[in-house]
Scaffold this motif. Structure first.
Motif, mmCIF file in Angstrom:
data_model
loop_
_atom_site.group_PDB
_atom_site.id
_atom_site.type_symbol
_atom_site.label_atom_id
_atom_site.label_comp_id
_atom_site.label_asym_id
_atom_site.label_seq_id
_atom_site.Cartn_x
_atom_site.Cartn_y
_atom_site.Cartn_z
ATOM 1 N N MET A 1 0.851 -1.201 0.000
ATOM 2 C CA MET A 1 0.000 0.000 0.000
ATOM 3 C C MET A 1 0.887 1.251 0.000
ATOM 4 O O MET A 1 1.791 1.383 0.833
ATOM 5 C CB MET A 1 -0.903 0.010 1.239
ATOM 6 N N VAL A 2 0.643 2.170 -0.911
ATOM 7 C CA VAL A 2 1.325 3.459 -0.909
ATOM 8 C C VAL A 2 0.809 4.271 0.275
ATOM 9 O O VAL A 2 -0.385 4.296 0.551
ATOM 10 C CB VAL A 2 1.068 4.210 -2.229
ATOM 11 N N GLU A 3 1.714 4.918 1.003
ATOM 12 C CA GLU A 3 1.292 5.663 2.189
ATOM 13 C C GLU A 3 0.276 6.742 1.811
ATOM 14 O O GLU A 3 0.552 7.586 0.958
ATOM 15 C CB GLU A 3 2.499 6.301 2.867
ATOM 16 N N PRO A 4 -0.900 6.724 2.433
ATOM 17 C CA PRO A 4 -1.940 7.688 2.065
ATOM 18 C C PRO A 4 -1.689 9.056 2.690
ATOM 19 O O PRO A 4 -0.891 9.202 3.625
ATOM 20 C CB PRO A 4 -3.206 7.050 2.640
ATOM 21 N N LEU A 5 -2.391 10.036 2.182
ATOM 22 C CA LEU A 5 -2.353 11.371 2.767
ATOM 23 C C LEU A 5 -3.247 11.463 3.994
ATOM 24 O O LEU A 5 -2.935 12.159 4.967
ATOM 25 C CB LEU A 5 -2.811 12.385 1.712
ATOM 26 N N TYR A 6 -4.357 10.704 3.988
ATOM 27 C CA TYR A 6 -5.420 10.899 4.973
ATOM 28 C C TYR A 6 -6.123 9.568 5.198
ATOM 29 O O TYR A 6 -6.447 8.850 4.246
ATOM 30 C CB TYR A 6 -6.371 11.963 4.432
ATOM 31 N N VAL A 7 -6.360 9.235 6.483
ATOM 32 C CA VAL A 7 -7.054 8.006 6.848
ATOM 33 C C VAL A 7 -8.302 8.363 7.668
ATOM 34 O O VAL A 7 -8.231 8.531 8.880
ATOM 35 C CB VAL A 7 -6.147 7.061 7.662
ATOM 36 N N PRO A 8 -9.457 8.485 7.017
ATOM 37 C CA PRO A 8 -10.698 8.701 7.776
ATOM 38 C C PRO A 8 -11.223 7.366 8.299
ATOM 39 O O PRO A 8 -11.232 6.367 7.581
ATOM 40 C CB PRO A 8 -11.645 9.300 6.730
ATOM 41 N N VAL A 9 -11.646 7.342 9.552
ATOM 42 C CA VAL A 9 -12.242 6.145 10.145
ATOM 43 C C VAL A 9 -13.748 6.241 9.949
ATOM 44 O O VAL A 9 -14.399 7.148 10.485
ATOM 45 C CB VAL A 9 -11.903 6.033 11.647
ATOM 46 N N LEU A 10 -14.301 5.312 9.184
ATOM 47 C CA LEU A 10 -15.697 5.394 8.770
ATOM 48 C C LEU A 10 -16.437 4.108 9.100
ATOM 49 O O LEU A 10 -15.878 3.017 8.962
ATOM 50 C CB LEU A 10 -15.794 5.653 7.262
ATOM 51 N N PRO A 11 -17.705 4.200 9.491
ATOM 52 C CA PRO A 11 -18.501 2.994 9.710
ATOM 53 C C PRO A 11 -19.024 2.449 8.388
ATOM 54 O O PRO A 11 -19.291 3.205 7.453
ATOM 55 C CB PRO A 11 -19.661 3.503 10.580
ATOM 56 N N VAL A 12 -19.154 1.134 8.310
ATOM 57 C CA VAL A 12 -19.723 0.528 7.099
ATOM 58 C C VAL A 12 -21.238 0.666 7.188
ATOM 59 O O VAL A 12 -21.968 -0.274 7.510
ATOM 60 C CB VAL A 12 -19.290 -0.937 6.938
ATOM 61 N N ARG A 13 -21.704 1.888 6.960
ATOM 62 C CA ARG A 13 -23.127 2.208 6.895
ATOM 63 C C ARG A 13 -23.369 2.934 5.588
ATOM 64 O O ARG A 13 -22.470 3.569 5.023
ATOM 65 C CB ARG A 13 -23.550 3.064 8.095
ATOM 66 N N PRO B 1 7.637 -6.796 9.670
ATOM 67 C CA PRO B 1 7.121 -5.435 9.859
ATOM 68 C C PRO B 1 6.836 -4.697 8.551
ATOM 69 O O PRO B 1 5.971 -3.825 8.509
ATOM 70 C CB PRO B 1 8.241 -4.745 10.658
ATOM 71 N N SER B 2 7.562 -5.067 7.491
ATOM 72 C CA SER B 2 7.334 -4.405 6.205
ATOM 73 C C SER B 2 5.960 -4.723 5.625
ATOM 74 O O SER B 2 5.521 -4.078 4.668
ATOM 75 C CB SER B 2 8.408 -4.831 5.195
ATOM 76 N N HIS B 3 5.248 -5.702 6.216
ATOM 77 C CA HIS B 3 3.890 -6.049 5.796
ATOM 78 C C HIS B 3 2.862 -5.663 6.853
ATOM 79 O O HIS B 3 1.708 -6.072 6.761
ATOM 80 C CB HIS B 3 3.773 -7.552 5.524
ATOM 81 N N ARG C 1 5.377 -0.565 8.118
ATOM 82 C CA ARG C 1 5.124 -0.087 6.760
ATOM 83 C C ARG C 1 4.502 1.310 6.791
ATOM 84 O O ARG C 1 4.895 2.206 6.040
ATOM 85 C CB ARG C 1 4.207 -1.078 6.027
ATOM 86 N N THR C 2 3.495 1.512 7.652
ATOM 87 C CA THR C 2 2.805 2.790 7.802
ATOM 88 C C THR C 2 2.437 2.973 9.261
ATOM 89 O O THR C 2 2.035 2.016 9.929
ATOM 90 C CB THR C 2 1.505 2.816 6.956
ATOM 91 N N VAL C 3 2.578 4.194 9.759
ATOM 92 C CA VAL C 3 2.118 4.533 11.112
ATOM 93 C C VAL C 3 1.061 5.623 10.979
ATOM 94 O O VAL C 3 1.313 6.683 10.392
ATOM 95 C CB VAL C 3 3.267 5.014 12.012
ATOM 96 N N VAL C 4 -0.121 5.350 11.497
ATOM 97 C CA VAL C 4 -1.255 6.277 11.422
ATOM 98 C C VAL C 4 -1.659 6.662 12.836
ATOM 99 O O VAL C 4 -1.671 5.820 13.741
ATOM 100 C CB VAL C 4 -2.458 5.611 10.709
ATOM 101 N N LEU C 5 -1.964 7.921 13.038
ATOM 102 C CA LEU C 5 -2.575 8.371 14.294
ATOM 103 C C LEU C 5 -3.954 8.904 13.965
ATOM 104 O O LEU C 5 -4.096 9.839 13.181
ATOM 105 C CB LEU C 5 -1.750 9.470 14.962
ATOM 106 N N THR C 6 -4.970 8.291 14.548
ATOM 107 C CA THR C 6 -6.335 8.745 14.288
ATOM 108 C C THR C 6 -6.995 9.180 15.585
ATOM 109 O O THR C 6 -6.715 8.638 16.659
ATOM 110 C CB THR C 6 -7.142 7.648 13.582
#
Length: 372
Positions: free
Chosen positions: A1-13, A165-167, A201-206
């Motif tokens: 996965m290419v590192e994204p700019l933005y990770v919104p946490v969304l419900p599957v609704r 860790p790379s995965h 691979r990626t570190v996200v803070l949400t």
């Protein structure tokens, strides 16, 4: 996965899934959502706790409920990257296994697991991750400052998963933010202790700042129908960027949903739905939130009056690159006549997400270009 700019946490609704589908391609390709499958039935789930078993023992019921939601999400994502957390339903393997495997093998998404979940389910998630070839994400709640036992717990989980860790992606979830400095200190400890533990691979803070409806209105004056809560989620990330300019994680928030919104089952109000819903709009430093009726006398007039309150606020984007299709809807709703076009709770949720996701993505792009 290419590192994204933005990770919104969304419900599957449906409101959130449709909102993602209706984003412009330029915006959609800049973000990677973290989708959370909500529970089918039962009370609100406790954050970070293992989910209780579904009260319905028949796996056919779970499968019939989950499969159309999974198929709708697969269609909306259309191969784009993202994560999916099935923690609320994965324990019902007899009913959810087929749908979850379908989700991972027929989309471009990565499955999420976490410490404290059943070890059999952690192993199952790792097996699906191996099958997909896209790796796995580990979601760590940051409700308290992490300590050495938490890092040991995380290392033990990585060892059981038997994946490099790379995965692996690390998602640090600060949850609801009410005090920026307090949440910021916890998040910094998490970044220093857990973020540097392995070459992830990626570190996200949400983090989330959109309020619970009950806290916004019922705790105040009985007649209150509008509110302007602060965007502590954005402020938290700015706090982290100043403290760790070379270590800032990927930006994540909960869009215009409460941080525990996906812990609630659907259909809590019966067949008629809730008596009111929320109009929601995101400004530079605060949200505009209005409680709108879904039925009753003069319902349409009251909704349009609240839409005018949003459209006439200085935060409303009448023009420019930050404007989305949601702004067109708000203006039409505010100035319209008759009952058509005044929306429903699902419409208001969808427009809130479209506007928020577009605006935050534009802000992050501008910040990266040195204009924010």
């Amino acid at each position: 996965m290419v590192e994204p700019l933005y990770v919104p946490v969304l419900p599957v609704r449906r409101g959130a899934v449709t909102a993602y589908l209706r984003l412009s391609p330029a915006i959609r390709h800049r973000l990677a959502p973290l989708w959370t499958l909500p529970p089918r039935t039962g009370p609100e789930r406790t954050r970070g706790a293992s989910p209780p078993p579904d009260s319905e023992a028949d796996g056919h019921v779970m499968n019939a409920w989950l499969t159309p939601r999974v198929d709708r999400l697969i269609e909306a994502m259309d191969g784009n990257p993202g994560w999916v957390d099935a923690g609320h339903v994965e324990s019902e393997l007899h009913g959810s296994a087929v749908a979850v495997q379908r989700l991972i093998t027929r989309s471009g998404m990565v499955l999420v697991t976490a410490p404290g979940r059943d070890r059999t389910l952690q192993r199952y998630a790792a097996d699906l991750a191996f099958l997909s070839g896209r790796g796995l994400a580990i979601r760590m709640a940051v409700d308290e400052p992490p300590d050495e036992p938490r890092s040991t717990e995380l290392l033990a989980l990585v060892d059981r998963l038997r994946m490099p860790p790379s995965h692996l992606d690390l998602i640090l979830d600060a949850g609801e933010v009410k005090d920026v400095a307090e949440s910021g200190k916890r998040s910094l400890v998490a970044l220093d202790l857990l973020g540097s533990l392995l070459p992830w691979r990626t570190v996200v803070l949400t983090a989330g700042a959109f309020p619970r409806a009950a806290e916004t209105f019922e705790a105040g004056a009985a007649s209150a129908i509008t509110s302007r809560p602060e965007r502590h989620d954005w402020a938290l990330h700015e706090w982290i960027r100043r403290a760790r300019p070379d270590q800032a994680p990927v930006y994540g928030d909960y869009s215009v949903e409460h941080a525990l919104g996906a812990n609630l089952a659907e259909g809590r109000f019966g067949g008629y739905g809730p008596p009111w819903g929320l109009l929601r709009y995101t400004g530079p430093g605060h949200f505009l939130v209005a409680r709108a009726p879904t039925r009753g006398n003069h319902r349409t007039d009251r909704v349009r009056a609240l839409a005018r309150w949003i459209v006439r606020d200085e935060a409303f984007r009448c023009s420019g690159a930050d404007r989305s299709s949601a702004e067109d809807w708000w203006e039409a709703c505010a100035e319209g006549v008759g009952s058509r076009g005044s929306g429903s709770p699902e419409t208001w949720s969808r427009m809130g997400h479209i506007q928020h996701l577009t605006y935050v993505t534009r802000c992050l792009l501008s910040r990266g270009a040195g204009r924010q």
